[in-house]
Write an enzyme that holds these catalytic residues in place. Structure first.
Site, PDB file in Angstrom:
ATOM      1  CE1 TYR A 109     -15.804 -32.832 -24.044  1.00  0.00           C
ATOM      2  CE2 TYR A 109     -16.905 -30.923 -25.012  1.00  0.00           C
ATOM      3  CZ  TYR A 109     -16.517 -31.646 -23.901  1.00  0.00           C
ATOM      4  OH  TYR A 109     -16.847 -31.193 -22.652  1.00  0.00           O
TER       5      TYR A 109
HETATM    6  N1  NAD Z   1     -14.252 -26.473 -18.518  1.00  0.00           N
HETATM    7  C1  NAD Z   1     -15.257 -26.310 -19.366  1.00  0.00           C
HETATM    8  O1  NAD Z   1     -15.411 -25.252 -19.951  1.00  0.00           O
HETATM    9  C2  NAD Z   1     -16.221 -27.426 -19.666  1.00  0.00           C
HETATM   10  C3  NAD Z   1     -17.300 -27.158 -20.514  1.00  0.00           C
HETATM   11  C4  NAD Z   1     -18.219 -28.173 -20.768  1.00  0.00           C
HETATM   12  C5  NAD Z   1     -18.063 -29.413 -20.185  1.00  0.00           C
HETATM   13  N2  NAD Z   1     -16.998 -29.657 -19.372  1.00  0.00           N
HETATM   14  C6  NAD Z   1     -16.872 -30.996 -18.774  1.00  0.00           C
HETATM   15  O2  NAD Z   1     -16.667 -30.838 -17.389  1.00  0.00           O
HETATM   16  C7  NAD Z   1     -15.843 -31.883 -16.889  1.00  0.00           C
HETATM   17  C8  NAD Z   1     -14.646 -31.291 -16.172  1.00  0.00           C
HETATM   18  O3  NAD Z   1     -13.913 -30.507 -17.097  1.00  0.00           O
HETATM   19  P1  NAD Z   1     -12.564 -29.752 -16.724  1.00  0.00           P
HETATM   20  O4  NAD Z   1     -12.574 -28.479 -17.456  1.00  0.00           O
HETATM   21  O5  NAD Z   1     -12.373 -29.775 -15.266  1.00  0.00           O
HETATM   22  O6  NAD Z   1     -11.507 -30.724 -17.445  1.00  0.00           O
HETATM   23  P2  NAD Z   1     -10.126 -31.315 -16.903  1.00  0.00           P
HETATM   24  O7  NAD Z   1      -9.471 -31.955 -18.086  1.00  0.00           O
HETATM   25  O8  NAD Z   1      -9.368 -30.283 -16.158  1.00  0.00           O
HETATM   26  O9  NAD Z   1     -10.593 -32.433 -15.879  1.00  0.00           O
HETATM   27  C9  NAD Z   1     -10.879 -33.765 -16.238  1.00  0.00           C
HETATM   28  C10 NAD Z   1     -10.008 -34.682 -15.387  1.00  0.00           C
HETATM   29  O10 NAD Z   1     -10.385 -36.023 -15.665  1.00  0.00           O
HETATM   30  C11 NAD Z   1      -9.228 -36.840 -15.732  1.00  0.00           C
HETATM   31  N3  NAD Z   1      -9.551 -37.975 -16.588  1.00  0.00           N
HETATM   32  C12 NAD Z   1      -9.763 -37.970 -17.934  1.00  0.00           C
HETATM   33  N4  NAD Z   1     -10.032 -39.209 -18.373  1.00  0.00           N
HETATM   34  C13 NAD Z   1      -9.991 -40.027 -17.294  1.00  0.00           C
HETATM   35  C14 NAD Z   1     -10.180 -41.423 -17.082  1.00  0.00           C
HETATM   36  N5  NAD Z   1     -10.439 -42.232 -18.116  1.00  0.00           N
HETATM   37  N6  NAD Z   1     -10.068 -41.923 -15.844  1.00  0.00           N
HETATM   38  C15 NAD Z   1      -9.775 -41.115 -14.792  1.00  0.00           C
HETATM   39  N7  NAD Z   1      -9.575 -39.784 -14.916  1.00  0.00           N
HETATM   40  C16 NAD Z   1      -9.693 -39.251 -16.153  1.00  0.00           C
HETATM   41  C17 NAD Z   1      -8.150 -35.933 -16.294  1.00  0.00           C
HETATM   42  O11 NAD Z   1      -6.846 -36.334 -15.893  1.00  0.00           O
HETATM   43  C18 NAD Z   1      -8.519 -34.567 -15.709  1.00  0.00           C
HETATM   44  O12 NAD Z   1      -7.783 -34.275 -14.540  1.00  0.00           O
HETATM   45  C19 NAD Z   1     -15.503 -32.730 -18.098  1.00  0.00           C
HETATM   46  O13 NAD Z   1     -16.422 -33.788 -18.173  1.00  0.00           O
HETATM   47  C20 NAD Z   1     -15.694 -31.794 -19.260  1.00  0.00           C
HETATM   48  O14 NAD Z   1     -15.967 -32.480 -20.456  1.00  0.00           O
HETATM   49  C21 NAD Z   1     -16.075 -28.690 -19.098  1.00  0.00           C
END
Ligand code: NAD
Ligand code: NAG
Length: 446
Positions: free
Chosen positions: A259
């Site tokens: 990741y």
């Molecule tokens: N929540 C955290 O603590 C955290 C920390 C660091 C980074 N992030 C990053 O922040 C962003 C949002 O994270 P989150 O916690 O809301 O995650 P999440 O999984 O709730 O949201 C990501 C969304 O993207 C959609 N998705 C995934 N692949 C896809 C694709 N190929 N095409 C279209 N849609 C797609 C999923 O269905 C999901 O609803 C992500 O990029 C994640 O890597 C989150």
């Protein structure tokens, strides 16, 4: 509700070139020809049938999608089985959702990818509330409970945000979206999140975080005018770095998980698109974001669920029983940081602009600057849930999670005016309130 039709999980994506439809049909024809060489009539019939079949295989790509075959990138044909059919009704809803309200000061029109996700749904709502035009995109994959994604989508729908059910890798869909709407900004939050899942499904990280990102950037670089891009990187890029707190200039070349490696790759890839095509790009390194509507795969969520069910919870600890710690950041603070990143972005310079010049490229930590040991997280939850947890302590396995994270947010404070205001206890109180309300409501409606 028709747009909520379920697409298959990211790991269902075909990955071998042998699955290209045109190749398949040719092989089929070839086989038919050999088998039917005995009878002349059968040969004629077969040829006719083959032609029909061949045209049938080709037609959905050339006629209904309305895009000349030559423009189809190799990558997009891989995903053609997931392609969304673009209808007048879909276009009407997209355009409607993109309307800027008269109360909007910024007049941004934002494409939010991952809009049915945790951070994406919150950011979409906040942008819509202040009057910006917002269109969502999400593929509703099954990495975690799809019902939660659908519930978030319902909230968005009520607020007037339409979420297109589609994949980042669907080039034709993205082209249609950008033809229908002039997006001033793209808030790119769609990704395969989570660290440990990579051992089960590594390709989902490559599909969404690398291939999907490139596909999106390709469409953005060709759009006229080019949009500004703000996207989610991650604190995980600091990997095995032991210098604390983590500053943007610190090394981030020792990822501890696939990741993290894909997020680091994303930072390198976005830099190249910024350099070559003049796209204005801001990467935000989030630090363990939590709050209402959060992700069910994260520790605070799992602990809450299991404590309430009186199920044993596993707490990982470092060497010599030292505690694992995280710089937990409350969702509302992160949303403010995201929106400020959009608002402080300079325009892309690649196309459309008269004076070409280097475009803006920025990276910021969005953390809370106060790491909390996981044991403390558990004791806060025990207090809020008025239940003692059954704890099992295990050494942290070496499968991707790092021992601690701690953000230096000086840069974001200075340039984005970012100032987190929610401590873990206050934020968890809001999460627990949402959790109990949300899952109680569901139980009673059954
Ligand atoms: N929540 C955290 O603590 C955290 C920390 C660091 C980074 N992030 C990053 O922040 C962003 C949002 O994270 P989150 O916690 O809301 O995650 P999440 O999984 O709730 O949201 C990501 C969304 O993207 C959609 N998705 C995934 N692949 C896809 C694709 N190929 N095409 C279209 N849609 C797609 C999923 O269905 C999901 O609803 C992500 O990029 C994640 O890597 C989150
Ligand atoms: C935090 O980051 C800033 C640069 O953004 C740097 O000047 C400062 O020294 C860092 N602080 C610490 C304690 O590392």
């Amino acid at each position: 509700m028709s747009q909520i039709k379920m697409l298959s999980h990211v790991d269902d994506f075909p990955s071998s070139p042998g699955k290209f439809k045109p190749d398949k049909s040719l092989a089929y024809i070839h086989r038919l020809r050999i088998q039917s060489s005995t009878s002349k009539l059968t040969v004629y019939l077969t040829v006719i049938l083959s032609l029909i079949l061949f045209m049938f295989y080709l037609s959905p790509q050339s006629s209904s999608r309305g895009v000349p075959g030559t423009r189809r990138a190799l990558g997009s044909s891989l995903y053609s089985s997931l392609a969304v059919s673009w209808t007048g009704e879909l276009e009407r809803r997209v355009r409607n959702s993109a309307q800027v309200k008269s109360n909007s000061e910024t007049r941004h029109v934002v494409l939010v990818t991952g809009a049915a996700g945790f951070v994406g749904s919150h950011v979409s709502l906040a942008l819509k509330r202040r009057g910006d035009g917002v269109v969502g995109l999400d593929n509703y994959n099954h990495y975690y409970d799809v019902n939660l994604k659908k519930s978030r989508q319902k909230l968005l729908e009520k607020a007037g945000v339409f979420v297109v059910n589609g994949d980042l890798n669907d080039k034709d869909l993205l082209d249609k979206l950008f033809d229908a709407v002039v997006f001033t900004h793209v808030m790119h939050l769609a990704a395969q999140a989570g660290v440990r899942y990579a051992m089960q499904n590594p390709s989902s990280y490559i599909n969404s975080n690398v291939a999907g990102l490139v596909n999106l950037l390709e469409v953005c670089k060709s759009a006229n005018p080019q949009p500004v891009i703000v996207w989610a990187s991650s604190s995980s890029v600091y990997g095995l770095n032991s210098k604390v707190p983590f500053s943007e200039k610190d090394r981030s070349d020792q990822p501890a998980s696939l990741y993290a490696a894909t997020k680091k790759a994303g930072e390198a890839i976005t830099h190249s698109y910024n350099h070559i095509y003049g796209l204005s790009i801001t990467g935000l390194r989030f630090f363990t974001v939590y709050g209402p509507w959060g992700r069910p795969d994260m520790a605070y969520f799992v602990f809450t669920k299991d404590i309430l069910r009186r199920k044993e919870i596993t707490i990982y600890e470092g060497a010599d029983h030292s505690s694992v710690a995280r710089d937990f950041t409350y969702i509302d603070d992160v949303v403010k940081g995201c929106i400020s990143a959009l608002d402080t972005s300079k325009k892309s310079t690649g196309s459309g602009g008269k004076k070409r010049g280097p475009a803006q490229f920025r990276i910021y930590n969005l953390g809370n600057t106060s790491p909390v040991p996981v044991t403390k997280l558990v004791s806060i939850l025990e207090k809020l849930l008025k239940t003692n947890a059954k704890k099992k302590l295990l050494p942290l396995p070496r499968n991707g999670d790092v021992k601690f994270t701690h953000a230096n947010i000086t840069l974001a404070a200075k340039e984005l005016g970012y100032q987190p205001t929610t401590d873990l206890e206050t934020g968890l109180k809001k999460f627990v309130k949402w959790y109990i309300g949300h899952y109680q409501e569901k139980k009673s409606s059954w």
